[in-house]
Design a protein around this motif. Structure first.
Motif, PDB file in Angstrom:
ATOM      1  N   ASP A  87       1.274  -0.868  -9.281  1.00  0.00           N
ATOM      2  CA  ASP A  87       0.430  -1.955  -8.786  1.00  0.00           C
ATOM      3  C   ASP A  87      -0.916  -1.402  -8.340  1.00  0.00           C
ATOM      4  OD1 ASP A  87       0.016  -4.742  -8.016  1.00  0.00           O
ATOM      5  OD2 ASP A  87       0.092  -3.993  -5.958  1.00  0.00           O
ATOM      6  N   ASN A  88      -0.888  -0.268  -7.675  1.00  0.00           N
ATOM      7  CA  ASN A  88      -2.121   0.380  -7.225  1.00  0.00           C
ATOM      8  C   ASN A  88      -2.977   0.784  -8.422  1.00  0.00           C
ATOM      9  OD1 ASN A  88      -3.709   1.416  -5.003  1.00  0.00           O
ATOM     10  ND2 ASN A  88      -3.188   3.436  -5.780  1.00  0.00           N
ATOM     11  N   ASP A  89      -2.345   1.320  -9.465  1.00  0.00           N
ATOM     12  CA  ASP A  89      -3.077   1.707 -10.671  1.00  0.00           C
ATOM     13  C   ASP A  89      -3.698   0.497 -11.355  1.00  0.00           C
ATOM     14  OD1 ASP A  89      -2.406   4.332 -10.238  1.00  0.00           O
ATOM     15  OD2 ASP A  89      -0.790   4.352 -11.729  1.00  0.00           O
ATOM     16  N   GLY A  95      -6.964   1.272  -7.650  1.00  0.00           N
ATOM     17  CA  GLY A  95      -7.021   1.980  -6.368  1.00  0.00           C
ATOM     18  C   GLY A  95      -6.657   3.431  -6.515  1.00  0.00           C
ATOM     19  N   THR A  96      -6.702   4.126  -5.401  1.00  0.00           N
ATOM     20  CA  THR A  96      -6.298   5.525  -5.367  1.00  0.00           C
ATOM     21  C   THR A  96      -5.217   5.689  -4.346  1.00  0.00           C
ATOM     22  OG1 THR A  96      -7.975   6.042  -3.712  1.00  0.00           O
ATOM     23  CG2 THR A  96      -8.587   6.384  -6.029  1.00  0.00           C
ATOM     24  N   GLU A  97      -4.319   6.605  -4.623  1.00  0.00           N
ATOM     25  CA  GLU A  97      -3.238   6.880  -3.671  1.00  0.00           C
ATOM     26  C   GLU A  97      -3.743   7.805  -2.595  1.00  0.00           C
ATOM     27  OE1 GLU A  97       0.525   8.048  -5.192  1.00  0.00           O
ATOM     28  OE2 GLU A  97       0.288   6.854  -6.985  1.00  0.00           O
ATOM     29  N   ASP A 130       0.851  -1.175   0.000  1.00  0.00           N
ATOM     30  CA  ASP A 130       0.000   0.000   0.000  1.00  0.00           C
ATOM     31  C   ASP A 130       0.892   1.231   0.000  1.00  0.00           C
ATOM     32  OD1 ASP A 130      -2.759   1.287   0.611  1.00  0.00           O
ATOM     33  OD2 ASP A 130      -1.405   2.091   2.149  1.00  0.00           O
ATOM     34  N   VAL A 131       0.595   2.186  -0.880  1.00  0.00           N
ATOM     35  CA  VAL A 131       1.421   3.388  -0.986  1.00  0.00           C
ATOM     36  C   VAL A 131       1.464   4.147   0.338  1.00  0.00           C
ATOM     37  CG1 VAL A 131       1.693   5.599  -2.177  1.00  0.00           C
ATOM     38  CG2 VAL A 131       1.019   3.572  -3.468  1.00  0.00           C
ATOM     39  N   LEU A 178       4.863   0.251  -6.406  1.00  0.00           N
ATOM     40  CA  LEU A 178       3.604   0.287  -5.658  1.00  0.00           C
ATOM     41  C   LEU A 178       2.557   1.151  -6.357  1.00  0.00           C
ATOM     42  CD1 LEU A 178       4.873   0.523  -1.985  1.00  0.00           C
ATOM     43  CD2 LEU A 178       3.822  -1.447  -3.109  1.00  0.00           C
ATOM     44  N   ARG A 217      -4.736  -2.165  -9.995  1.00  0.00           N
ATOM     45  CA  ARG A 217      -5.857  -2.662  -9.195  1.00  0.00           C
ATOM     46  C   ARG A 217      -7.004  -1.659  -9.151  1.00  0.00           C
ATOM     47  NH1 ARG A 217      -4.228  -3.250  -3.821  1.00  0.00           N
ATOM     48  NH2 ARG A 217      -2.254  -2.285  -4.216  1.00  0.00           N
TER      49      ARG A 217
END
Length: 66
Positions: free
Chosen positions: A57-59, A63-65, A22-23, A54, A61
């Protein structure tokens, strides 16, 4: 300057440090200098490679930072 690199398959030789992917957790660990302590190194540590990993990977999935 030592470089922190992601090793999601845990195959690299040497000392490692675990991190929740997780960022926000990563940024807190950087601010607390947790990697420097866990890896038992002195001085600055280049963490940009892990930050990019990270974020990508977040992008992927969706997700948002923080």
């Amino acid at each position: 300057m030592p470089v922190l690199t992601p090793d999601p398959r845990r195959r690299q030789p040497g000392r490692g440090a675990s991190l929740h992917p997780d960022v926000g957790c990563f940024e807190r660990a950087v601010r607390a200098k947790a990697f420097v302590r866990a890896l038992r190194i002195r001085g600055p540590l280049d963490v940009e490679e892990v930050r990019r990993y990270l974020a990508a990977d977040n992008d992927s999935r969706g997700g948002t930072e923080e």
